[in-house]
Design an enzyme around this catalytic site. Sequence first.
Site, PDB file in Angstrom:
ATOM      1  N   PRO A   9       0.840  -1.132   0.067  1.00  0.00           N
ATOM      2  CA  PRO A   9       0.041   0.046  -0.024  1.00  0.00           C
ATOM      3  C   PRO A   9       0.768   1.356  -0.016  1.00  0.00           C
ATOM      4  O   PRO A   9       1.798   1.444   0.802  1.00  0.00           O
ATOM      5  CB  PRO A   9      -0.985  -0.088   1.235  1.00  0.00           C
ATOM      6  CG  PRO A   9      -0.304  -1.367   2.132  1.00  0.00           C
ATOM      7  CD  PRO A   9       0.416  -2.070   1.097  1.00  0.00           C
ATOM      8  N   ASN A  10       0.461   2.165  -0.778  1.00  0.00           N
ATOM      9  CA  ASN A  10       1.048   3.588  -0.798  1.00  0.00           C
ATOM     10  C   ASN A  10       2.281   3.737  -1.640  1.00  0.00           C
ATOM     11  O   ASN A  10       2.718   4.675  -1.997  1.00  0.00           O
ATOM     12  CB  ASN A  10       1.051   4.262   0.560  1.00  0.00           C
ATOM     13  CG  ASN A  10      -0.199   4.374   1.045  1.00  0.00           C
ATOM     14  OD1 ASN A  10      -1.125   5.008   0.517  1.00  0.00           O
ATOM     15  ND2 ASN A  10      -0.349   3.791   2.512  1.00  0.00           N
ATOM     16  N   ARG A  17       5.124  12.018  -3.045  1.00  0.00           N
ATOM     17  CA  ARG A  17       4.842  12.827  -1.709  1.00  0.00           C
ATOM     18  C   ARG A  17       5.882  12.245  -0.900  1.00  0.00           C
ATOM     19  O   ARG A  17       6.635  11.217  -1.173  1.00  0.00           O
ATOM     20  CB  ARG A  17       3.443  12.309  -1.098  1.00  0.00           C
ATOM     21  CG  ARG A  17       2.240  13.131  -2.009  1.00  0.00           C
ATOM     22  CD  ARG A  17       1.348  13.616  -0.859  1.00  0.00           C
ATOM     23  NE  ARG A  17       1.779  14.443   0.396  1.00  0.00           N
ATOM     24  CZ  ARG A  17       1.722  13.834   1.642  1.00  0.00           C
ATOM     25  NH1 ARG A  17       1.293  12.435   1.868  1.00  0.00           N
ATOM     26  NH2 ARG A  17       2.280  14.791   2.399  1.00  0.00           N
ATOM     27  N   TYR A  22      11.434   8.607   1.214  1.00  0.00           N
ATOM     28  CA  TYR A  22      11.180   7.567   0.324  1.00  0.00           C
ATOM     29  C   TYR A  22      12.032   7.867  -1.042  1.00  0.00           C
ATOM     30  O   TYR A  22      12.017   7.358  -2.051  1.00  0.00           O
ATOM     31  CB  TYR A  22       9.705   7.126  -0.075  1.00  0.00           C
ATOM     32  CG  TYR A  22       9.367   6.648   1.234  1.00  0.00           C
ATOM     33  CD1 TYR A  22       9.737   5.570   1.864  1.00  0.00           C
ATOM     34  CD2 TYR A  22       8.129   7.211   1.640  1.00  0.00           C
ATOM     35  CE1 TYR A  22       9.254   4.961   3.109  1.00  0.00           C
ATOM     36  CE2 TYR A  22       7.614   6.941   3.117  1.00  0.00           C
ATOM     37  CZ  TYR A  22       7.972   5.728   3.724  1.00  0.00           C
ATOM     38  OH  TYR A  22       7.601   5.206   4.618  1.00  0.00           O
ATOM     39  N   ASN A  72       8.013  -5.852  -1.160  1.00  0.00           N
ATOM     40  CA  ASN A  72       7.946  -4.498  -0.230  1.00  0.00           C
ATOM     41  C   ASN A  72       6.600  -4.317   0.300  1.00  0.00           C
ATOM     42  O   ASN A  72       5.694  -3.961  -0.443  1.00  0.00           O
ATOM     43  CB  ASN A  72       8.458  -3.197  -0.914  1.00  0.00           C
ATOM     44  CG  ASN A  72       8.500  -2.290   0.227  1.00  0.00           C
ATOM     45  OD1 ASN A  72       7.817  -2.079   1.410  1.00  0.00           O
ATOM     46  ND2 ASN A  72       9.051  -1.072  -0.128  1.00  0.00           N
ATOM     47  N   ALA A  75       3.175  -1.079   4.561  1.00  0.00           N
ATOM     48  CA  ALA A  75       2.940  -1.126   6.263  1.00  0.00           C
ATOM     49  C   ALA A  75       2.405  -2.350   6.657  1.00  0.00           C
ATOM     50  O   ALA A  75       2.241  -2.723   7.890  1.00  0.00           O
ATOM     51  CB  ALA A  75       1.593  -0.051   6.223  1.00  0.00           C
ATOM     52  N   GLU A  96      12.624  -9.567   1.530  1.00  0.00           N
ATOM     53  CA  GLU A  96      11.825  -8.509   1.849  1.00  0.00           C
ATOM     54  C   GLU A  96      12.643  -7.283   1.840  1.00  0.00           C
ATOM     55  O   GLU A  96      13.776  -7.332   2.280  1.00  0.00           O
ATOM     56  CB  GLU A  96      11.392  -8.703   3.543  1.00  0.00           C
ATOM     57  CG  GLU A  96      10.397  -7.706   3.997  1.00  0.00           C
ATOM     58  CD  GLU A  96      10.592  -7.696   5.548  1.00  0.00           C
ATOM     59  OE1 GLU A  96      10.763  -8.816   6.122  1.00  0.00           O
ATOM     60  OE2 GLU A  96      10.096  -6.682   6.238  1.00  0.00           O
ATOM     61  N   HIS A  98      12.913  -2.930   2.068  1.00  0.00           N
ATOM     62  CA  HIS A  98      12.300  -1.547   2.354  1.00  0.00           C
ATOM     63  C   HIS A  98      13.106  -0.496   1.987  1.00  0.00           C
ATOM     64  O   HIS A  98      14.337  -0.635   2.198  1.00  0.00           O
ATOM     65  CB  HIS A  98      12.132  -1.422   3.969  1.00  0.00           C
ATOM     66  CG  HIS A  98      11.250  -2.605   4.550  1.00  0.00           C
ATOM     67  ND1 HIS A  98       9.853  -2.510   4.557  1.00  0.00           N
ATOM     68  CD2 HIS A  98      11.437  -3.723   5.260  1.00  0.00           C
ATOM     69  CE1 HIS A  98       9.226  -3.556   4.797  1.00  0.00           C
ATOM     70  NE2 HIS A  98      10.437  -4.349   5.428  1.00  0.00           N
ATOM     71  N   ARG A 105      13.623   3.997  12.309  1.00  0.00           N
ATOM     72  CA  ARG A 105      12.344   4.774  12.294  1.00  0.00           C
ATOM     73  C   ARG A 105      11.571   4.334  13.633  1.00  0.00           C
ATOM     74  O   ARG A 105      11.923   4.111  14.723  1.00  0.00           O
ATOM     75  CB  ARG A 105      11.631   4.606  11.168  1.00  0.00           C
ATOM     76  CG  ARG A 105      12.464   4.868  10.004  1.00  0.00           C
ATOM     77  CD  ARG A 105      11.845   4.752   8.656  1.00  0.00           C
ATOM     78  NE  ARG A 105      10.506   5.691   8.430  1.00  0.00           N
ATOM     79  CZ  ARG A 105       9.579   5.829   7.693  1.00  0.00           C
ATOM     80  NH1 ARG A 105       9.825   4.815   6.801  1.00  0.00           N
ATOM     81  NH2 ARG A 105       8.584   6.588   7.737  1.00  0.00           N
TER      82      ARG A 105
HETATM   83  O1  CA2 Z   1      10.598   1.910   3.697  1.00  0.00           O
HETATM   84  C1  CA2 Z   1       9.886   1.215   3.069  1.00  0.00           C
HETATM   85  O2  CA2 Z   1      10.006   0.892   2.090  1.00  0.00           O
HETATM   86  C2  CA2 Z   1       8.386   0.749   3.870  1.00  0.00           C
HETATM   87  O3  CA2 Z   1       8.136  -0.562   3.706  1.00  0.00           O
HETATM   88  C3  CA2 Z   1       7.473   1.853   3.098  1.00  0.00           C
HETATM   89  C4  CA2 Z   1       6.081   1.817   3.940  1.00  0.00           C
HETATM   90  C5  CA2 Z   1       6.176   2.041   5.373  1.00  0.00           C
HETATM   91  O4  CA2 Z   1       4.854   1.833   6.042  1.00  0.00           O
HETATM   92  C6  CA2 Z   1       7.034   0.792   5.939  1.00  0.00           C
HETATM   93  O5  CA2 Z   1       7.114   1.005   7.181  1.00  0.00           O
HETATM   94  C7  CA2 Z   1       8.706   0.910   5.324  1.00  0.00           C
HETATM   95  C8  CA2 Z   1       5.439   3.173   3.466  1.00  0.00           C
HETATM   96  C9  CA2 Z   1       5.192   3.190   1.966  1.00  0.00           C
HETATM   97  C10 CA2 Z   1       4.342   4.513   1.748  1.00  0.00           C
HETATM   98  O6  CA2 Z   1       5.021   5.123   0.545  1.00  0.00           O
HETATM   99  C11 CA2 Z   1       4.836   6.379   0.277  1.00  0.00           C
HETATM  100  C12 CA2 Z   1       5.738   7.004  -0.509  1.00  0.00           C
HETATM  101  C13 CA2 Z   1       5.205   8.285  -1.049  1.00  0.00           C
HETATM  102  C14 CA2 Z   1       4.305   8.915  -0.499  1.00  0.00           C
HETATM  103  C15 CA2 Z   1       3.667   8.389   0.746  1.00  0.00           C
HETATM  104  C16 CA2 Z   1       3.939   7.102   1.146  1.00  0.00           C
END
Ligand code: CA2
Length: 143
Positions: A9-10, A17, A22, A72, A75, A96, A98, A105
């Site tokens: 997700p996301n 964003r 990221y 990946n 969340a 896996e 990230h 974090r």
């Molecule tokens: O660091 C990573 O790749 C994560 O898997 C990213 C997840 C986060 O919940 C994990 O703890 C670590 C979040 C992905 C959200 O991605 C976004 C990208 C751009 C703007 C907003 C969210």
Amino acid sequence: MKILVINGPNLNMLGIREPEIYGSSTLQDIYDLLNLEAAGKCELRFFQSNHEGAIVDEIQAAYQKIDGILINPAAYTHTSLAIADAIKSVAIPVVEVHISDIATREEFRQISYIKPFAIAQISGLGIEGYVKGLQILIEHLSK
Ligand code: CA2
């Protein structure tokens, strides 16, 4: 050799964003990087979903069709026993990945339900972590 790349997700919002966490690369940039690395070595299938059940369905569909999974879970890493169970049930080698360093974090990001069922966890290398993850999978599957 067929490898399934799953993004949770996301991650479709990458580059749009939160670049301070990221980076500024998009999901398509990651696909391009992985396609370069995969050339002549393996076939890639890309899947992104914001829905836990859809990710479980995709992992189940990989059973006896896909040799390795690079995931990946975003969340869902920290919440999803359903995705962890799906990975365990199909018995396909999983790496896996990230983008950010989840170990440094918030405390809630330091738990991964996926890690016990993965052959490796890569965290904090930015989008290069996907390339490293793919290399680890290819090496593991070539043994
Ligand atoms: O660091 C990573 O790749 C994560 O898997 C990213 C997840 C986060 O919940 C994990 O703890 C670590 C979040 C992905 C959200 O991605 C976004 C990208 C751009 C703007 C907003 C969210």
